[in-house]
Scaffold this active site. Structure first.
Site, PDB file in Angstrom:
ATOM      1  N   LYS A  45       1.117  -1.488   0.370  1.00 27.13           N
ATOM      2  CA  LYS A  45       0.085   0.326   0.350  1.00 27.13           C
ATOM      3  C   LYS A  45       0.693   1.192   0.609  1.00 27.13           C
ATOM      4  CE  LYS A  45      -3.416  -1.529   3.098  1.00 27.13           C
ATOM      5  NZ  LYS A  45      -4.407  -1.272   4.323  1.00 27.13           N
ATOM      6  N   LYS A  47       2.281   2.945   2.233  1.00 26.98           N
ATOM      7  CA  LYS A  47       1.604   3.429   3.285  1.00 26.98           C
ATOM      8  C   LYS A  47       2.674   3.121   4.448  1.00 26.98           C
ATOM      9  CE  LYS A  47      -2.885   3.646   3.532  1.00 26.98           C
ATOM     10  NZ  LYS A  47      -4.428   3.736   4.248  1.00 26.98           N
TER      11      LYS A  47
END
Ligand code: C2G
Length: 131
Positions: A45, A47
């Site tokens: 992701k 992230k």
């Protein structure tokens, strides 16, 4: 007992997350949160979490609506999770509308409206502005 599951990173936990967890729990009796691991967040992701998996898990376990936290390690585990945990309802925010309809073969799939005005990105931007 109706069993509900939802997935997410929940980093910088905020009231938008609490809103969806509360509504998810209202759809059943037992709520499982599949929490994205640090590796999954970073590798899949892109992230970078502020809080580690263990810290985010601890926060989620303190929420009255959450009954169990399990790791989300990949995109593919959802069907296995639904079967293994005998899930009746899969819930996600409507930013994911339609993305998990393949699960309808195994359980109800519910997309709930996001809390529009709050996001981790917004929090970080506001904090930077305030200096
Ligand atoms: N959410 C919300 N309102 C917000 C922010 C988030 O309702 N203002 C919801 C999202 O729609 C999601 C959940 O809170 O259902 C968790 O959000 P994230 O931590 O951003 O999850 P995400 O990175 O979208 O990961 O396999 C699914 C993924 O793990 C979902």
């Amino acid at each position: 007992m109706k069993r509900v599951i939802t997935y997410g990173t929940f980093d910088l936990l905020h009231y938008g997350h609490i809103n969806i967890l509360r509504r998810a729990k209202q759809l059943g009796d037992y709520l499982i949160v599949a929490l994205s691991t640090d590796e999954f967040n970073w590798n899949m992701k892109q992230k970078k979490c502020y809080f580690s998996y263990e810290e985010r898990k601890q926060l989620l376990e303190a929420i009255r609506y959450v009954d169990l936290v399990i790791p989300e390690e990949n995109w593919e585990q959802k069907v296995t999770d639904v079967k293994e945990y005998h899930i009746d309802t899969f819930v996600m925010g409507d930013d994911w509308e339609g993305k998990f309809d393949f699960l309808k073969e195994y359980c109800d799939v519910v997309y709930l409206p996001r809390t529009p005005e709050i996001s981790t990105t917004q929090i970080k931007q506001d904090l930077n502005k305030k200096g």
